[in-house]
Design a protein around this motif. Structure first.
Motif, PDB file in Angstrom:
ATOM      1  N   ASP A   1       0.839  -1.200   0.000  1.00  0.00           N
ATOM      2  CA  ASP A   1       0.000   0.000   0.000  1.00  0.00           C
ATOM      3  C   ASP A   1       0.876   1.253   0.000  1.00  0.00           C
ATOM      4  O   ASP A   1       0.631   2.214  -0.743  1.00  0.00           O
ATOM      5  CB  ASP A   1      -0.915   0.030   1.230  1.00  0.00           C
TER       6      ASP A   1
ATOM      7  N   ILE B   1      -7.264   2.972  -1.708  1.00  0.00           N
ATOM      8  CA  ILE B   1      -6.180   2.549  -0.822  1.00  0.00           C
ATOM      9  C   ILE B   1      -6.225   3.324   0.500  1.00  0.00           C
ATOM     10  O   ILE B   1      -6.042   2.764   1.580  1.00  0.00           O
ATOM     11  CB  ILE B   1      -4.809   2.755  -1.503  1.00  0.00           C
TER      12      ILE B   1
ATOM     13  N   ALA C   1      -2.277   6.687   5.632  1.00  0.00           N
ATOM     14  CA  ALA C   1      -2.502   6.642   4.183  1.00  0.00           C
ATOM     15  C   ALA C   1      -2.433   8.046   3.589  1.00  0.00           C
ATOM     16  O   ALA C   1      -1.882   8.244   2.498  1.00  0.00           O
ATOM     17  CB  ALA C   1      -3.850   6.001   3.877  1.00  0.00           C
TER      18      ALA C   1
ATOM     19  N   PRO D   1      -3.048  -7.475   1.064  1.00  0.00           N
ATOM     20  CA  PRO D   1      -3.872  -6.283   0.803  1.00  0.00           C
ATOM     21  C   PRO D   1      -5.350  -6.648   0.758  1.00  0.00           C
ATOM     22  O   PRO D   1      -5.721  -7.722   0.266  1.00  0.00           O
ATOM     23  CB  PRO D   1      -3.385  -5.803  -0.573  1.00  0.00           C
TER      24      PRO D   1
ATOM     25  N   SER E   1      -7.879  -2.101  -1.463  1.00  0.00           N
ATOM     26  CA  SER E   1      -6.522  -1.743  -1.883  1.00  0.00           C
ATOM     27  C   SER E   1      -6.195  -2.350  -3.243  1.00  0.00           C
ATOM     28  O   SER E   1      -5.625  -1.682  -4.116  1.00  0.00           O
ATOM     29  CB  SER E   1      -5.499  -2.217  -0.847  1.00  0.00           C
TER      30      SER E   1
ATOM     31  N   TYR F   1      -5.045  -0.577  -6.652  1.00  0.00           N
ATOM     32  CA  TYR F   1      -3.867  -0.953  -7.450  1.00  0.00           C
ATOM     33  C   TYR F   1      -4.243  -1.083  -8.921  1.00  0.00           C
ATOM     34  O   TYR F   1      -3.552  -0.577  -9.808  1.00  0.00           O
ATOM     35  CB  TYR F   1      -3.304  -2.309  -7.003  1.00  0.00           C
TER      36      TYR F   1
END
Length: 295
Positions: free
Chosen positions: A103, A145, A158, A268, A272, A276
């Motif tokens: 992440d 994410i 994050a 993940p 997430s 991606y």
């Protein structure tokens, strides 16, 4: 394409994949070092990179004195690159300590999209419609994410990682500006590493945490891995244009996900993974669009 250009392209791709592996290893070593203030970790990383880059720069300077000179008019961009890069690395290291390393790596890989935005704001480079769409789409992927919520302790790392990606993107924009001054790449790395080390020093003394020999070794390994990553990416872009190799930077996500799973047992979550897919798909689409446009 000539044989020479083909060889340079292959070398550029190999170097950028090596760079991605180096940065993935850096994230693994940083996380493995355990409960140490992230600024203390960045200092070790930056000092290791500084001494390695400085050694190479001084060796190069013996043969070419211009290699160690800062061209007239470039100092302000060198400082701006170092300031932005410091934000990038501080944000990345904080995220590595608090998120899955995959992440953290993906949020850091928002940098190409922020580089587009920074080039428009600070370098007066007019963005294309494709650039604007890709920026918005990538930002949407980043939200998957980040997963904004009222649980601020979960969202904060994050957001800081996202800010780190923004800093890295801004730094890359200034690196492009510095290339116009024909400044030595190792001088840029040395200046940045020294600059960010100085910024980290006050926090190091204020929040110092005693370390075991194992932790010191892990952080030294993180510094060496980061140097491999930095030198690899510098060499990659020296051998081939970004339009042909930049997409391979996302191999870091694969390396980070594998290391996170096998070393830390990190998996993940579905949000997430969705992020991606959105960001990497956007990067691939931009890569293909730019390739077709140039051809």
């Amino acid at each position: 394409m000539s044989i020479m250009k083909t060889e340079n392209l292959k070398r550029g791709i190999a170097l950028i994949i090596l760079s991605s592996f180096g940065f993935a290893l850096m994230g693994m070593f940083v996380r493995a070092a355990g409960e140490i203030p992230f600024m203390q970790k960045t200092l070790f990383r930056n000092m290791t990179a500084f001494f390695i880059a400085m050694s190479i720069l001084l060796h190069t300077g013996k043969k070419d004195r211009n290699a160690i000179k800062i061209p007239k008019g470039s100092l302000k961009y060198l400082i701006l690159r170092s300031m932005a890069g410091s934000i990038g690395i501080f944000g990345n290291f904080y995220a590595i300590d608090h998120l899955n390393i995959s992440d953290a790596a993906m949020l850091n890989k928002m940098s190409p999209f922020f580089s587009l935005l920074a080039s428009f704001i600070f370098l007066s480079e007019k963005p294309s419609a494709c650039s604007i769409i890709s920026l918005i789409t990538a930002f949407t992927g980043a939200l998957f994410i980040i997963k904004p919520s009222f649980e601020f302790t979960q969202t904060l790392p994050a957001l800081i990682g996202f800010a780190g990606g923004a800093g890295a993107g801004l730094a890359y924009a200034f690196v492009r500006k510095l290339h116009a001054y024909k400044i030595n790449g190792f001088l840029i790395i040395t200046f940045f590493s020294g600059f960010s080390s100085i910024l980290a020093l006050p926090f190091f003394f204020l929040c110092y945490t005693p370390m075991t020999a194992k932790q010191v070794l892990l952080l030294c390994c993180a510094g060496v891995s980061a140097a491999i990553g930095q030198f690899g990416i510098t060499g990659a872009y020296f051998n081939a244009p970004s339009s042909k190799i930049s997409i391979y930077e996302y191999s870091q996500i694969i390396f980070s996900a594998m290391l996170g799973f096998f070393i830390f047992g990190q998996i993940p979550d579905i949000l997430s993974i969705t992020g991606y897919i959105i960001i990497i798909t956007t990067a691939i689409a931009v890569f293909i669009y730019n390739t077709l446009k140039k051809n």
